[in-house]
Design a protein around this motif. Sequence first.
Motif, PDB file in Angstrom:
ATOM      1  N   PRO A  86     128.068   5.945   7.671  1.00  0.00           N
ATOM      2  CA  PRO A  86     127.327   6.758   6.700  1.00  0.00           C
ATOM      3  C   PRO A  86     127.785   8.216   6.669  1.00  0.00           C
ATOM      4  O   PRO A  86     127.930   8.865   7.704  1.00  0.00           O
ATOM      5  CB  PRO A  86     125.882   6.650   7.195  1.00  0.00           C
ATOM      6  CG  PRO A  86     125.818   5.301   7.823  1.00  0.00           C
ATOM      7  CD  PRO A  86     127.153   5.122   8.503  1.00  0.00           C
ATOM      8  N   GLY A  87     128.030   8.702   5.457  1.00  0.00           N
ATOM      9  CA  GLY A  87     128.443  10.088   5.261  1.00  0.00           C
ATOM     10  C   GLY A  87     129.937  10.302   5.287  1.00  0.00           C
ATOM     11  O   GLY A  87     130.414  11.410   5.013  1.00  0.00           O
ATOM     12  N   TYR A  88     130.708   9.269   5.604  1.00  0.00           N
ATOM     13  CA  TYR A  88     132.157   9.395   5.704  1.00  0.00           C
ATOM     14  C   TYR A  88     132.856   8.700   4.529  1.00  0.00           C
ATOM     15  O   TYR A  88     132.582   7.534   4.226  1.00  0.00           O
ATOM     16  CB  TYR A  88     132.670   8.774   7.004  1.00  0.00           C
ATOM     17  CG  TYR A  88     132.371   9.574   8.253  1.00  0.00           C
ATOM     18  CD1 TYR A  88     133.321  10.457   8.785  1.00  0.00           C
ATOM     19  CD2 TYR A  88     131.154   9.452   8.909  1.00  0.00           C
ATOM     20  CE1 TYR A  88     133.056  11.187   9.935  1.00  0.00           C
ATOM     21  CE2 TYR A  88     130.875  10.180  10.060  1.00  0.00           C
ATOM     22  CZ  TYR A  88     131.837  11.048  10.565  1.00  0.00           C
ATOM     23  OH  TYR A  88     131.570  11.769  11.710  1.00  0.00           O
ATOM     24  N   SER A  89     133.748   9.434   3.877  1.00  0.00           N
ATOM     25  CA  SER A  89     134.695   8.868   2.904  1.00  0.00           C
ATOM     26  C   SER A  89     134.064   7.919   1.902  1.00  0.00           C
ATOM     27  O   SER A  89     134.525   6.796   1.705  1.00  0.00           O
ATOM     28  CB  SER A  89     135.839   8.164   3.648  1.00  0.00           C
ATOM     29  OG  SER A  89     136.567   9.088   4.425  1.00  0.00           O
ATOM     30  N   GLY A  90     132.996   8.357   1.279  1.00  0.00           N
ATOM     31  CA  GLY A  90     132.385   7.579   0.214  1.00  0.00           C
ATOM     32  C   GLY A  90     131.214   6.719   0.622  1.00  0.00           C
ATOM     33  O   GLY A  90     130.495   6.201  -0.242  1.00  0.00           O
ATOM     34  N   SER A  91     130.988   6.525   1.909  1.00  0.00           N
ATOM     35  CA  SER A  91     129.797   5.805   2.354  1.00  0.00           C
ATOM     36  C   SER A  91     128.577   6.716   2.209  1.00  0.00           C
ATOM     37  O   SER A  91     128.652   7.919   2.498  1.00  0.00           O
ATOM     38  CB  SER A  91     129.940   5.358   3.816  1.00  0.00           C
ATOM     39  OG  SER A  91     130.886   4.325   3.936  1.00  0.00           O
ATOM     40  N   SER A  92     127.471   6.152   1.769  1.00  0.00           N
ATOM     41  CA  SER A  92     126.274   6.952   1.508  1.00  0.00           C
ATOM     42  C   SER A  92     125.795   7.634   2.783  1.00  0.00           C
ATOM     43  O   SER A  92     125.804   7.042   3.855  1.00  0.00           O
ATOM     44  CB  SER A  92     125.158   6.058   0.963  1.00  0.00           C
ATOM     45  OG  SER A  92     125.559   5.420  -0.221  1.00  0.00           O
ATOM     46  N   PRO A  93     125.362   8.897   2.682  1.00  0.00           N
ATOM     47  CA  PRO A  93     124.850   9.614   3.864  1.00  0.00           C
ATOM     48  C   PRO A  93     123.533   9.011   4.341  1.00  0.00           C
ATOM     49  O   PRO A  93     122.775   8.427   3.571  1.00  0.00           O
ATOM     50  CB  PRO A  93     124.656  11.040   3.354  1.00  0.00           C
ATOM     51  CG  PRO A  93     124.489  10.899   1.885  1.00  0.00           C
ATOM     52  CD  PRO A  93     125.340   9.731   1.470  1.00  0.00           C
ATOM     53  N   MET A  94     123.276   9.190   5.628  1.00  0.00           N
ATOM     54  CA  MET A  94     122.042   8.686   6.220  1.00  0.00           C
ATOM     55  C   MET A  94     121.718   9.536   7.445  1.00  0.00           C
ATOM     56  O   MET A  94     122.463   9.551   8.420  1.00  0.00           O
ATOM     57  CB  MET A  94     122.212   7.218   6.620  1.00  0.00           C
ATOM     58  CG  MET A  94     120.970   6.559   7.185  1.00  0.00           C
ATOM     59  SD  MET A  94     121.256   4.794   7.467  1.00  0.00           S
ATOM     60  CE  MET A  94     121.536   4.236   5.789  1.00  0.00           C
TER      61      MET A  94
END
Length: 318
Positions: free
Chosen positions: A64-72
């Motif tokens: 999450p939060g890295y390279s296009g993955s949704s932040p969490m």
Amino acid sequence: MELEYAEVSETNQITFKDTGPVPNSSNYTTVFLLHGMGLNAEVFQKCLPLGQVHNLRLVAVNRPGYSGSSPMMISSDEASWRELSRNLANFLEWFVNEKSIPQFDGQTGGFALYAWSLGAAAALSLCAYEGAISCTEPPHYVVGKVLTPHDGYNPLNDPHIESPEDRQAAFPAWVSSYYDHPDFASHSLKGLNRESPVGRSPTLATIPPDVLGKIMDNAGPMMDAPLLFSSLAVRNEQQTHLALFDELTVSNIFPKVQVWNSVYTTFIVQDQFEELTRAGKRCRPYHFVELEGANHFLMWNEPERFVQVIAESLAVDV
């Protein structure tokens, strides 16, 4: 190899790189690779082409939060850990269904989850609340061990480095250096080299700037920062106990010349496992693998060896 996207819920997506099915194999094992702090899934780029010879389908996942993955965001609230666990579980379920990977037959097929460095927090949350196979090389705070700056050097809490930006800039060289540890057998901090690297160049200092720019991720660490706080120690410790000390199987691969705080975590887990076993407690069978001469970046320095170790650890009957 293109970056792929998985919609794991109405509000979350996870990005990943997938080597695809192993040609002419109906029983390959899928291995999901989770990266650490400040580096994205590209840190596994050298390993990805090497899995098929070992009948492995390798999938490098952006947390999450890295390279296009949704932040969490993560907090000490159990609900946030369950959300982190469910997010990863949703992705694994999506992948299994979407990609139709071979089922586990008791020896081959199925999937394994290999988490490196701070990525172990996500794997441990999944093991604690969902159940899975995990191989981890975590720093001490992931398992709930609180240490002070006097216990061992880490540029992230160096009082002589004033700005957070400068501390973060000093971190790559420190974490990717090589360290000779004088007394592994002691299983103590005093037996570890906690500050002075040996002469070999830090791994991240040897990577060309254009390549390093694709591996480093400045936004992702904002998601990971709470994991470094002592306020999460109790939650991390509880999660680790749920994840590791039950009846499933875990392998822990730890390079012997890596940074001190990850080696110390192995000591913590080994000692706790042995203590509980002597007391007659039923624990998850645990397999420890020592790697001579390897630092924290085996997947980059020796990708063939890294993949070989994964394949061998999956074949171990513990």
